[in-house]
Design a protein around this motif. Structure first.
Motif, PDB file in Angstrom:
ATOM      1  N   GLN A 247     -64.892  33.258 -56.569  1.00 51.97           N
ATOM      2  CA  GLN A 247     -65.452  32.652 -55.368  1.00 51.97           C
ATOM      3  C   GLN A 247     -64.392  31.856 -54.614  1.00 51.97           C
ATOM      4  O   GLN A 247     -64.315  31.911 -53.384  1.00 51.97           O
TER       5      GLN A 247
ATOM      6  N   LEU B  92     -62.179  34.266 -52.764  1.00 51.24           N
ATOM      7  CA  LEU B  92     -62.830  34.775 -51.565  1.00 51.24           C
ATOM      8  C   LEU B  92     -62.838  33.738 -50.448  1.00 51.24           C
ATOM      9  O   LEU B  92     -62.633  34.070 -49.275  1.00 51.24           O
ATOM     10  N   GLU B  93     -63.061  32.477 -50.813  1.00 52.20           N
ATOM     11  CA  GLU B  93     -63.066  31.416 -49.801  1.00 52.20           C
ATOM     12  C   GLU B  93     -61.683  31.240 -49.187  1.00 52.20           C
ATOM     13  O   GLU B  93     -61.539  31.040 -47.977  1.00 52.20           O
ATOM     14  N   ARG B  94     -60.635  31.318 -50.042  1.00 48.24           N
ATOM     15  CA  ARG B  94     -59.266  31.188 -49.508  1.00 48.24           C
ATOM     16  C   ARG B  94     -58.916  32.360 -48.601  1.00 48.24           C
ATOM     17  O   ARG B  94     -58.285  32.178 -47.553  1.00 48.24           O
ATOM     18  N   VAL B  95     -59.333  33.557 -48.998  1.00 49.36           N
ATOM     19  CA  VAL B  95     -59.070  34.729 -48.158  1.00 49.36           C
ATOM     20  C   VAL B  95     -59.796  34.605 -46.827  1.00 49.36           C
ATOM     21  O   VAL B  95     -59.239  34.913 -45.769  1.00 49.36           O
ATOM     22  N   ALA B  96     -61.052  34.151 -46.887  1.00 53.06           N
ATOM     23  CA  ALA B  96     -61.816  33.981 -45.649  1.00 53.06           C
ATOM     24  C   ALA B  96     -61.176  32.935 -44.740  1.00 53.06           C
ATOM     25  O   ALA B  96     -61.087  33.117 -43.518  1.00 53.06           O
ATOM     26  N   GLN B  97     -60.716  31.822 -45.336  1.00 54.64           N
ATOM     27  CA  GLN B  97     -60.076  30.781 -44.538  1.00 54.64           C
ATOM     28  C   GLN B  97     -58.773  31.287 -43.933  1.00 54.64           C
ATOM     29  O   GLN B  97     -58.469  31.027 -42.756  1.00 54.64           O
ATOM     30  N   THR B  98     -57.998  32.032 -44.732  1.00 54.25           N
ATOM     31  CA  THR B  98     -56.745  32.591 -44.215  1.00 54.25           C
ATOM     32  C   THR B  98     -57.010  33.561 -43.074  1.00 54.25           C
ATOM     33  O   THR B  98     -56.309  33.543 -42.046  1.00 54.25           O
ATOM     34  N   SER B  99     -58.030  34.409 -43.230  1.00 57.82           N
ATOM     35  CA  SER B  99     -58.379  35.354 -42.171  1.00 57.82           C
ATOM     36  C   SER B  99     -58.814  34.624 -40.906  1.00 57.82           C
ATOM     37  O   SER B  99     -58.453  35.025 -39.791  1.00 57.82           O
ATOM     38  N   ALA B 100     -59.581  33.548 -41.089  1.00 57.99           N
ATOM     39  CA  ALA B 100     -60.024  32.773 -39.929  1.00 57.99           C
ATOM     40  C   ALA B 100     -58.842  32.118 -39.225  1.00 57.99           C
ATOM     41  O   ALA B 100     -58.774  32.089 -37.987  1.00 57.99           O
TER      42      ALA B 100
END
Length: 354
Positions: A189, A192-200
């Motif tokens: 989890q 996934l949160e780090r990937v989502a933040q990086t993508s954002a």
């Protein structure tokens, strides 16, 4: 185990994922297990000339399916109750027609072995008290069966000693697996949160760069002209006003740029029409807010294109409503004493008010 349940709830996973319960292959294993049980039960029913062992096998089959299909960690209450009652109920039904002379044979092993398999998976799913209670109740049933068939109470209970090994292994496995599963799912989890933040962050940087490029292309020539100190012509002043309105639209109503209405608004302003775009659809921070339907955006683009192309004077107000309003968007045309209002509902239908 409750702490484990909290962690799993946060990441939306449980131990059954690590055991492969979400994969189709698990039903092959379940089918093979139940096929073996029903084979023995069929022979036992033929030997005893009774259908009651089949009823016991049906109870066991339902219990296995419930345990495999149940989601959540620890195992939810109703599936736990089903698992707890499986042992004593299956044992009572099956032993009702099982004479003592079958005790040494494999025909007796399925009666306690089948529920034991259920209890093993129940233990892995974090319900140790239910396992202890179920095994104890099943032992009592076997004890009374021993007495009823001319044996001793302990003779009946002793038939279950062989189940101690798999039950102990399943509990030790659970004590090791569950904390590990908690750590694995938590790390997943967090990843996934780090990937989502990086993508954002990447998306924000790209959007910022794109907006700076657009601003540089549109505003730099006029800014250089103003910085030269020379007096601006009437055409250049008009161009400055139009550019200011265009940039204001991009900030205040980005949806209108996505709908390709910039050029139409520019041409309408050249004709003397006062055009105002307002997009309030982004003001609601509720994550459950639903974006505008494609039917609404298509209808809004067509309506605005028609109004802007056919308006020669007056004022045009286009507003996208905040989420949760009864209407999705509105277009107001004011030309002298004439006021026309168009309202779009959330299905894209247009209502006209004069």
């Amino acid at each position: 185990m409750a702490a484990d349940g909290v962690v799993f709830a946060e990441v939306g996973r449980d131990v059954s994922d690590m055991l492969g319960f979400r994969q189709r292959g698990v039903w092959i294993v379940v089918g093979a297990f139940l096929a073996a049980v029903w084979t023995v039960v069929g022979y036992l029913s033929w030997e005893t000339d009774s259908w009651i062992p089949m009823l016991a096998a049906a109870v066991l089959s339902c219990s296995v399916v419930v345990i495999v299909r149940a989601h959540g960690d620890p195992l939810p209450g109703l599936p736990t109750l089903v698992a707890l009652l499986t042992g004593p109920l299956v044992s009572a039904l099956a032993l009702l027609q099982t004479p003592a002379d079958l005790a040494p044979s494999v025909l007796l092993m399925w009666i306690h072995g089948g529920p034991t398999a259920v209890y093993c998976f129940t233990a892995v799913r974090g319900r140790f008290p239910a396992v202890f209670a179920g095994v104890a109740a099943m032992a009592v049933v076997f004890g009374f069966w021993g007495q009823a068939t001319g044996q001793t109470f302990m003779d009946g209970v002793s038939r279950m000693i062989i189940d101690a090994a798999p039950l102990t292994m399943s509990m030790l496995f659970a004590l090791v697996l569950r904390p590990t599963a908690s750590s694995v799912f938590l790390l997943r989890q967090q990843t996934l949160e780090r990937v989502a933040q990086t993508s954002a962050d990447i998306a924000a940087d790209e959007e910022r760069t794109q907006q700076l490029d657009i601003l540089n292309t549109l505003a730099r020539p006029l800014l250089k002209r103003i910085a030269s100190g020379e007096e601006l012509s009437d055409a250049e002043r008009t161009e400055c006003a139009l550019l200011e309105a265009h940039l204001r639209d991009r900030l205040r109503a980005p949806l209108m740029s996505e709908l390709k209405l910039d050029r139409l608004a520019y041409e309408a302003r050249l004709r003397g029409v006062d055009v105002t775009f307002i997009d309030d659809s982004h003001l609601d921070d509720d994550p459950a807010a639903v974006a505008l339907d494609d039917r609404v955006t298509s209808a809004l683009a067509a309506l605005c294109a028609d109004v802007l192309a056919n308006t020669e004077s007056g004022k045009v107000f286009v507003r996208v409503a905040t989420p949760g309003r009864s209407i999705a968007a509105s277009v107001l045309l004011r030309d002298g004493d004439e006021n026309v209002r168009y309202e779009l509902d959330h299905s894209g239908d247009v209502t006209v008010f004069h």
